[in-house]
Design an enzyme around this catalytic site. Structure first.
Site, PDB file in Angstrom:
ATOM      1  N   GLY A  45       0.037   1.245  -3.235  1.00 49.56           N
ATOM      2  CA  GLY A  45      -0.153   0.459  -4.430  1.00 49.56           C
ATOM      3  C   GLY A  45       0.515   0.928  -5.701  1.00 49.56           C
ATOM      4  O   GLY A  45       0.312   0.324  -6.762  1.00 49.56           O
ATOM      5  N   ASP A  62       0.290  -9.726   7.436  1.00 49.46           N
ATOM      6  CA  ASP A  62       1.610  -9.318   7.914  1.00 49.46           C
ATOM      7  C   ASP A  62       2.643 -10.276   7.335  1.00 49.46           C
ATOM      8  O   ASP A  62       2.563 -11.492   7.546  1.00 49.46           O
ATOM      9  CB  ASP A  62       1.635  -9.368   9.445  1.00 49.46           C
ATOM     10  CG  ASP A  62       2.904  -8.777  10.037  1.00 49.46           C
ATOM     11  OD1 ASP A  62       3.949  -8.795   9.359  1.00 49.46           O
ATOM     12  OD2 ASP A  62       2.857  -8.318  11.189  1.00 49.46           O
ATOM     13  N   CYS A  71      12.425   4.263   1.243  1.00 49.58           N
ATOM     14  CA  CYS A  71      12.452   5.718   1.025  1.00 49.58           C
ATOM     15  C   CYS A  71      13.161   6.370   2.209  1.00 49.58           C
ATOM     16  O   CYS A  71      12.602   7.192   2.927  1.00 49.58           O
ATOM     17  CB  CYS A  71      11.041   6.273   0.830  1.00 49.58           C
ATOM     18  SG  CYS A  71       9.883   5.924   2.178  1.00 49.58           S
ATOM     19  N   LYS A  92       3.530   0.684  -6.875  1.00 40.82           N
ATOM     20  CA  LYS A  92       4.411  -0.300  -7.511  1.00 40.82           C
ATOM     21  C   LYS A  92       3.606  -1.484  -8.035  1.00 40.82           C
ATOM     22  O   LYS A  92       3.932  -2.051  -9.084  1.00 40.82           O
ATOM     23  CB  LYS A  92       5.494  -0.720  -6.520  1.00 40.82           C
ATOM     24  CG  LYS A  92       6.380   0.448  -6.089  1.00 40.82           C
ATOM     25  CD  LYS A  92       7.314   0.070  -4.970  1.00 40.82           C
ATOM     26  CE  LYS A  92       8.129   1.280  -4.505  1.00 40.82           C
ATOM     27  NZ  LYS A  92       7.286   2.348  -3.920  1.00 40.82           N
ATOM     28  N   ALA A 129       0.836  -1.201   0.000  1.00 41.04           N
ATOM     29  CA  ALA A 129       0.000   0.000   0.000  1.00 41.04           C
ATOM     30  C   ALA A 129       0.875   1.257   0.000  1.00 41.04           C
ATOM     31  O   ALA A 129       1.952   1.256   0.596  1.00 41.04           O
ATOM     32  CB  ALA A 129      -0.930  -0.007   1.205  1.00 41.04           C
ATOM     33  N   ASP A 157      -0.251  -6.377   2.161  1.00 42.54           N
ATOM     34  CA  ASP A 157      -0.049  -5.304   3.133  1.00 42.54           C
ATOM     35  C   ASP A 157      -0.794  -5.661   4.420  1.00 42.54           C
ATOM     36  O   ASP A 157      -1.887  -6.242   4.367  1.00 42.54           O
ATOM     37  CB  ASP A 157      -0.543  -3.959   2.606  1.00 42.54           C
ATOM     38  CG  ASP A 157       0.099  -2.787   3.342  1.00 42.54           C
ATOM     39  OD1 ASP A 157       1.124  -2.281   2.851  1.00 42.54           O
ATOM     40  OD2 ASP A 157      -0.413  -2.413   4.413  1.00 42.54           O
TER      41      ASP A 157
END
Length: 431
Positions: free
Chosen positions: A250, A293, A362, A252, A248, A267
């Site tokens: 989403g 998970d 990131c 990618k 999420a 996710d």
């Protein structure tokens, strides 16, 4: 005249409620370590409508962008330094950022914050604010980064990256769009009045409301920072079956599905997955979604490609989310690195022999990037680096000597910059 309602308080100036919400947001970020976006709903629940919520968010976000410089002004105008968590300091930050960055008239800025210190040092707040206004206080064109962040990033990436980060946070970042059909890149760049830095990408400045842009209702594109689009680009040869872990919202998964892969997006968060479903339906591509998970869930069979867009400190997205500059301290980075190690250990087993594993964060922290890749290779002798080639990357971004991708503040600066990202691609041995 006799006051027949001696206990009744006079009404607060119009706009005070939005400033009170901004105060709650800053308290959530700076004292409780909450993400700004996560705190928004609760902090603004008493506000009547969207514009007030937007104002509260703008005040809080701009305060976080300018915090060291706001505090320097306050400290220069007080004989005794206010405590970091003093309400007077928080209120002065809010008043000053409105005048000096958001161009609110001084009388409106101070009138709407004084009720926030009701029963407290109103005279002090009013006096410090008035002194700074009379002295023509100003903020620097380039903000000052928090000292701890500047030291950490300076040690990791050098002084130029620190200066680039300071410049980047001063201006709104451009809007990057990923196209459903990369073959229409030139047409959409012309229609949107943007530029393209890679096939399937368009960058737009001064875009206005996103939902009003051409192509939104048709699902022709979705919002995704250019750097964030790189991991899925590196799975182009991974084969038909791809797992997108921690997927999420989403972006990618959309890229992979639009490229023709059979995608399973996983996710753990139902609320985040709601955006994933929403984006999938708007774009009109098909892929499976699993709420689970990845530390507990497992696929039925190995996949040709696995993409791990791992949870991280998110320091790479500081341009849009300045709260990470204050939340992502060393302890958070260490916790995230431990979680990433655990996720990678499981995800590696879900790659078929000869298949591809892409790991991305990131983050601007080496512990979540280069050091994580080294730990993985040390633990898994059955994986090797599949070096990224320059031709696979957007113009202006080059692979590192080790074959990874690392974007830092200053990358693509002349073209509007991009988020801080680390991407590594590994291949599993065939035998």
């Amino acid at each position: 005249m006799v006051n027949h309602n001696p206990g009744r308080q006079p009404p607060e100036p119009l706009g005070t409620a939005a400033r009170r919400a901004a105060l709650r947001l800053l308290d959530a970020v700076l004292r409780r370590g909450e993400p700004l976006e996560s705190a928004l709903a609760l902090a603004t629940r008493a506000l009547p409508g969207g514009p007030d919520r937007g104002l509260a968010h703008a005040i809080a976000a701009e305060t976080l962008r300018r915090l060291p410089d706001l505090d320097a002004l306050i400290d220069g105008a007080t004989r005794m330094r206010l405590a970091d968590d003093a309400k007077a300091r928080f209120v002065l930050r809010i008043a000053l950022v409105q005048v000096l960055a958001l161009r609110t008239p001084p009388h409106a800025a101070i009138a709407t914050v004084l009720p926030l210190v009701d029963g407290g040092p109103k005279r002090l707040v009013h006096g410090v604010f008035g002194s700074l206004m009379r002295g023509n206080a100003a903020l620097p064109d380039v903000p000052t980064l928090p000292a701890a962040v500047a030291a950490r990033w300076g040690a990791a990436w050098g002084a130029d990256a620190v200066a680039g980060a300071a410049r980047a946070i001063a201006v709104p970042p451009p809007l990057d769009l990923t196209l459903r059909d990369a073959g229409e890149t030139d047409a959409w760049a012309a229609r949107l009045g943007g530029v393209s830095l890679a096939p399937g990408h368009v960058r737009v400045t001064d875009a206005g409301p996103i939902a009003a842009l051409p192509g939104f209702d048709d699902g022709a594109w979705w919002v995704q920072d250019l750097a964030a689009s790189i991991p899925a680009r590196l799975l182009a040869g991974a084969g038909a079956d791809v797992l997108d872990l921690c997927a999420a919202p989403g972006g990618k998964s959309l890229q992979l599905a639009a490229a023709g892969h059979r995608v399973t997006a996983v996710d753990a968060s139902e609320s985040r997955a709601a955006r994933l479903f929403e984006n999938r339906d708007r774009i009109g591509v098909a892929f499976d979604v699993v709420i689970g998970d990845v530390l507990d869930w497992a696929p039925d069979a190995p996949a040709d490609g696995v993409l791990v867009d791992a949870p991280c400190s998110a320091t790479g997205i500081f341009r849009r989310h300045p709260d990470v500059l204050y939340r992502a301290h060393d302890g958070v980075v260490a916790d995230m690195a431990a979680l990433q190690t655990a996720i990678l250990a499981r995800a590696a087993d879900w790659v078929r022999p000869g298949g591809t594993l892409v790991y991305a964060t990131c983050s601007l922290e080496r512990a979540e990037g280069e050091e994580q890749a080294a730990r993985f290779l040390s633990a898994r002798a059955d994986f090797a680096v599949a070096p990224v080639q320059a031709a696979e990357l957007p113009a202006g971004i080059a692979p590192t000597a080790a074959g990874f991708v690392r974007t830092v503040p200053g990358t693509l600066a002349d073209a509007g910059g991009c988020d801080g990202f680390f991407v590594a691609r590994f291949v599993r041995a065939s035998g």
